[in-house]
Design an enzyme around this catalytic site. Structure first.
Site, PDB file in Angstrom:
ATOM      1  N   GLU A  41       0.903  -1.171  -0.065  1.00 54.39           N
ATOM      2  CA  GLU A  41       0.060   0.131  -0.139  1.00 54.39           C
ATOM      3  C   GLU A  41       0.868   1.310   0.051  1.00 54.39           C
ATOM      4  O   GLU A  41       1.724   1.623   1.142  1.00 54.39           O
ATOM      5  CB  GLU A  41      -0.954  -0.030   1.086  1.00 54.39           C
ATOM      6  N   ARG A  45       0.758  10.354   0.359  1.00 57.27           N
ATOM      7  CA  ARG A  45       0.972  11.521   1.386  1.00 57.27           C
ATOM      8  C   ARG A  45       2.344  12.178   1.135  1.00 57.27           C
ATOM      9  O   ARG A  45       2.566  13.030   1.608  1.00 57.27           O
ATOM     10  CB  ARG A  45       1.336  10.832   2.814  1.00 57.27           C
ATOM     11  N   LYS A 128     -11.393  -2.229   6.183  1.00 58.60           N
ATOM     12  CA  LYS A 128     -10.191  -1.569   6.860  1.00 58.60           C
ATOM     13  C   LYS A 128     -10.625  -1.193   8.260  1.00 58.60           C
ATOM     14  O   LYS A 128     -11.461  -0.165   8.411  1.00 58.60           O
ATOM     15  CB  LYS A 128      -9.181  -0.443   6.235  1.00 58.60           C
TER      16      LYS A 128
HETATM   17  C1  3PG Z   1      -1.471   4.925   8.666  1.00 64.40           C
HETATM   18  O1  3PG Z   1      -2.276   5.652   8.518  1.00 64.40           O
HETATM   19  O2  3PG Z   1      -0.158   5.407   8.510  1.00 64.40           O
HETATM   20  C2  3PG Z   1      -1.477   3.545   9.002  1.00 64.40           C
HETATM   21  O3  3PG Z   1      -2.749   3.298   9.456  1.00 64.40           O
HETATM   22  C3  3PG Z   1      -0.545   2.740   9.316  1.00 64.40           C
HETATM   23  O4  3PG Z   1      -0.385   2.961  10.819  1.00 64.40           O
HETATM   24  P1  3PG Z   1       0.750   2.341  11.545  1.00 64.40           P
HETATM   25  O5  3PG Z   1       1.921   3.450  11.287  1.00 64.40           O
HETATM   26  O6  3PG Z   1       0.208   2.701  13.079  1.00 64.40           O
HETATM   27  O7  3PG Z   1       1.143   1.366  11.161  1.00 64.40           O
END
Ligand code: 3PG
Length: 211
Positions: A41, A45, A128
């Site tokens: 994934e 960002r 999710k």
């Molecule tokens: C995010 O929004 O970055 C994901 O949900 C991953 O979260 P994490 O960094 O707690 O694994």
């Protein structure tokens, strides 16, 4: 079986990736695929995210999704970049329609019974749970399983090597997502062997053992 369920069943962990440099994309994808985590994934960002999706798709065996997909424009952009599926922290009518129009499997975020029911009404039963630890984590998943056993989850947010196995042992968890398999420091250092090892460690999680 739905396409998104097929995607989620391919590996116990979907690495959540935040890439700062385009050049990280290919070696990172290769390391994760070699380590046994082919489903990736790439979060929208950073400015290089779409280029990273294009580069990762060229890695044999990879299944590359786009994360942090929020708008119709995002859906169009990741479709053009060749994304195989879409992940979102939540769900809106416009996002659901855009994903459907684009023919892209969607893993939408949900955190409450009402959100789960709304998505079920839209024909989506693989969701999710986000942000998993913050909204109730394993206790919430156990509670949702009673009235909504037909729904499978990919909990994401606060999952790591220490709790992933426990999540995966729940009957309504198909896989988990998380950033811990591609930590920022290892990405910056180009420590691809280290990331491959972290991915490899995830193979043990399905058996209920800690990484
Ligand atoms: C995010 O929004 O970055 C994901 O949900 C991953 O979260 P994490 O960094 O707690 O694994």
């Amino acid at each position: 079986m739905s396409k998104i369920l097929q995607v989620c069943q391919q590996a116990p962990v979907i690495p959540v990736l935040v890439l700062e440099q385009r050049g990280q994309a290919r070696p990172l994808a290769e390391a994760l695929v070699r380590g046994g985590l082919p489903v990736l994934e790439v979060t929208l960002r950073t400015p290089v995210a779409l280029d990273a999706i294009r580069a990762m798709r060229e890695v044999e065996g990879s299944v590359v999704g786009a994360g942090t997909v929020l708008t119709e424009q995002d859906v169009r952009a990741v479709k053009a970049a060749g994304a195989d599926f879409i992940v979102s922290p939540g769900a809106t009518e416009r996002l659901l329609k855009a994903a459907q129009d684009a023919g892209l499997p969607l893993l939408p975020g949900a955190a409450t019974g009402s959100e789960v029911m709304y998505l079920l009404e839209q024909g989506l039963d693989v969701l999710k749970l986000f942000p998993a630890e913050a909204v109730g984590g394993m206790a919430l998943l156990r509670s949702l399983h009673g009235p909504l056993p037909q729904v499978s989850f990919c909990p994401t947010g606060g999952i790591g090597a220490g709790n992933a196995a426990a999540y995966l042992a729940l009957p309504n968890v198909v896989c988990v997502g998380g950033s811990w398999v591609a930590p920022r420091a290892m990405l910056e250092a180009g420590d691809w062997a280290g990331i491959e090892q972290l991915a490899h460690d995830c193979q043990q999680l399905r058996n209920g053992r800690q990484a």
